[in-house]
Design an enzyme around this catalytic site. Structure first.
Site, PDB file in Angstrom:
ATOM      1  N   TRP A  99       3.036 -43.198  -6.393  1.00  0.00           N
ATOM      2  CA  TRP A  99       4.255 -43.730  -7.166  1.00  0.00           C
ATOM      3  C   TRP A  99       4.053 -45.260  -7.431  1.00  0.00           C
ATOM      4  O   TRP A  99       4.502 -45.813  -8.491  1.00  0.00           O
ATOM      5  CB  TRP A  99       5.355 -43.490  -6.289  1.00  0.00           C
ATOM      6  N   ASP A 166      10.642 -50.262  -4.359  1.00  0.00           N
ATOM      7  CA  ASP A 166      10.842 -48.776  -4.581  1.00  0.00           C
ATOM      8  C   ASP A 166      11.074 -48.229  -3.286  1.00  0.00           C
ATOM      9  O   ASP A 166      10.241 -47.937  -2.483  1.00  0.00           O
ATOM     10  CB  ASP A 166      10.005 -47.939  -5.459  1.00  0.00           C
ATOM     11  N   LYS A 190      16.869 -38.089  -2.367  1.00  0.00           N
ATOM     12  CA  LYS A 190      16.154 -37.881  -1.203  1.00  0.00           C
ATOM     13  C   LYS A 190      17.096 -38.175  -0.005  1.00  0.00           C
ATOM     14  O   LYS A 190      17.431 -37.197   0.966  1.00  0.00           O
ATOM     15  CB  LYS A 190      15.156 -38.910  -1.398  1.00  0.00           C
TER      16      LYS A 190
HETATM   17  C1  LIG Z   1       8.443 -42.941  -4.044  1.00  0.00           C
HETATM   18  C2  LIG Z   1       9.052 -42.279  -5.191  1.00  0.00           C
HETATM   19  N1  LIG Z   1       9.437 -43.324  -6.290  1.00  0.00           N
HETATM   20  C3  LIG Z   1      10.005 -42.798  -7.286  1.00  0.00           C
HETATM   21  C4  LIG Z   1      10.110 -41.222  -7.647  1.00  0.00           C
HETATM   22  C5  LIG Z   1      10.711 -40.964  -9.025  1.00  0.00           C
HETATM   23  O1  LIG Z   1      12.085 -40.774  -8.931  1.00  0.00           O
HETATM   24  P1  LIG Z   1      12.822 -40.322  -9.926  1.00  0.00           P
HETATM   25  O2  LIG Z   1      12.417 -38.699 -10.318  1.00  0.00           O
HETATM   26  O3  LIG Z   1      14.190 -40.191  -9.351  1.00  0.00           O
HETATM   27  O4  LIG Z   1      12.666 -41.331 -11.152  1.00  0.00           O
HETATM   28  C6  LIG Z   1       9.922 -40.526  -6.606  1.00  0.00           C
HETATM   29  C7  LIG Z   1       9.995 -38.957  -6.697  1.00  0.00           C
HETATM   30  O5  LIG Z   1       9.870 -38.268  -5.792  1.00  0.00           O
HETATM   31  C8  LIG Z   1       9.303 -41.040  -5.349  1.00  0.00           C
HETATM   32  O6  LIG Z   1       8.891 -40.353  -4.305  1.00  0.00           O
END
Ligand SMILES: Cc1ncc(COP(=O)(O)O)c(C=O)c1O
Length: 354
Positions: A99, A166, A190
């Site tokens: 990520w 994030d 989450k």
């Molecule tokens: C650490 C992290 N950041 C970002 C995201 C992406 O989130 P979204 O799908 O809401 O954009 C995720 C998705 O599982 C994640 O685990």
């Protein structure tokens, strides 16, 4: 038989929150929650209540603004640098997992990005190994790498370089000292409800210098000035978040949430670390309390493991496709009862197939 989900997204919600949502959708003689216009005092009550609970939980002072936006963390990968960087400025990124690499890659399309540290997926580079440039506008960090099951547990002050984080995976799962952070963003699905809502907590110093060229719905400054109502906000997702925030407060706040989450993680890691049938690739120091990655010593048993887990009422244990293996997500809405059911199944499966 009870059914338990360990999904990374959508994560399960506490039973009391689900029951309240059901009632609010029914409307109890009035309008359904799904029919509330965003321009009404009713919605403003919900939004303001959510913001008040968020502020109380995080201990936010007046120097931080809280925004309720759409787009998800993935949109923030681009929108954070678009809002926060001015011409010629650059930002440093810790790119140590799936990520954070995605965040850095998306940012590099709209901004000057320097990679401050990397990792091999089994550990997180500690702060002393980050190569932070003194002139960076911010350092971007992914506090939990959900695919690899890695988590940061401490955040340093970076001598005037604010951290942009994030925090999607561990937002509101534990107390965090806010001083090192300039901006925190988190998708809701989450730890605080359902998809469609992204919380952005931003320090006014960053907000004051935010670009005015970003289109209204994506502009942190415009959304802050308009109480997150530049355009129609995700009313339902905000209402669910309001209930989750209330549930967290009434449950004892973030210290209590951290204790519950630590207990779940201890239960699960203890079950995984009995014998060598299961393996946890993450180095012990960085093992996440909310996203537990594991694998079977005999990978060929995985389909059978997943099938038998479902037969036992345990769902969504497949790992992220980028890294394979297995994963149990233990976000705020996952109960100790669910983790104990999983621990029993792990022991039973190992005994029968080991
Ligand atoms: C650490 C992290 N950041 C970002 C995201 C992406 O989130 P979204 O799908 O809401 O954009 C995720 C998705 O599982 C994640 O685990």
């Amino acid at each position: 038989m009870s059914k338990f989900s360990f999904a990374s997204a959508q994560a399960p919600l506490p039973a009391s929150v689900l029951a309240e949502i059901r009632e609010d959708i029914d409307g109890r003689g009035g309008l359904s929650l799904l029919e509330i216009p965003f321009s009404t005092p009713e919605f403003e009550d919900i939004r303001a209540g959510a913001e008040a609970d968020l502020r109380a939980l995080l201990g936010l002072g007046d120097d931080f603004r809280a925004l309720f936006l759409q787009g998800g963390a993935t949109a923030m990968f681009s929108l954070a640098p678009m809002n926060l960087l001015r011409g010629g400025e650059s930002a440093d990124y810790v790119a140590a997992g799936l990520w954070s690499r995605r965040a850095a890659e998306a940012a590099s399309r709209v901004a000057n990005v320097r990679v401050a540290a990397t990792g091999d997926g089994r550990f997180l580079p500690p702060p002393e190994d980050w190569n932070v440039s003194g002139d960076a506008a911010f350092l971007h960090l992914t506090t939990t790498e959900t695919a690899e099951g890695l988590q940061y547990f401490a955040f340093p002050d970076l001598d005037g370089v604010p951290i942009v984080a994030d925090m999607t995976a561990d937002f509101l799962t534990r107390p965090v000292a806010l001083a090192p952070f300039g901006l925190i963003y988190a998708s809701a699905q989450k730890n605080l409800g359902v998809a469609g809502l992204t919380i952005v907590v931003v320090h006014q110093t960053l907000l004051r210098r935010a670009s005015s060229e970003v289109p209204g719905p994506f502009s942190f400054a415009r959304q802050a000035a308009d109480r997150s109502k530049v355009n129609t906000p995700p009313v339902f997702a905000i209402a669910v978040a309001a209930k989750m925030l209330r549930w967290l407060r009434e449950g004892g706040g973030l210290d209590a949430a951290a204790a519950r989450n630590a207990r779940k993680a201890e239960t699960l890691y203890a079950a995984l670390n009995t014998g060598d049938f299961y393996q946890c690739p993450a180095t012990a120091r960085d093992r996440s309390t909310v996203s537990v990655r594991f694998q079977l010593a005999e990978a060929r048993l995985e389909p059978r493991f997943l099938r038998e887990a479902e037969d036992a009422g345990l769902f969504h244990l497949k790992g992220h496709p980028a890294v394979g293996g297995l994963r149990a997500s233990l976000y705020n809405g996952v109960t100790q009862e669910a983790v104990e059911a999983l621990a029993l199944f792990l022991a039973d499966f190992a005994r029968r197939r080991g």
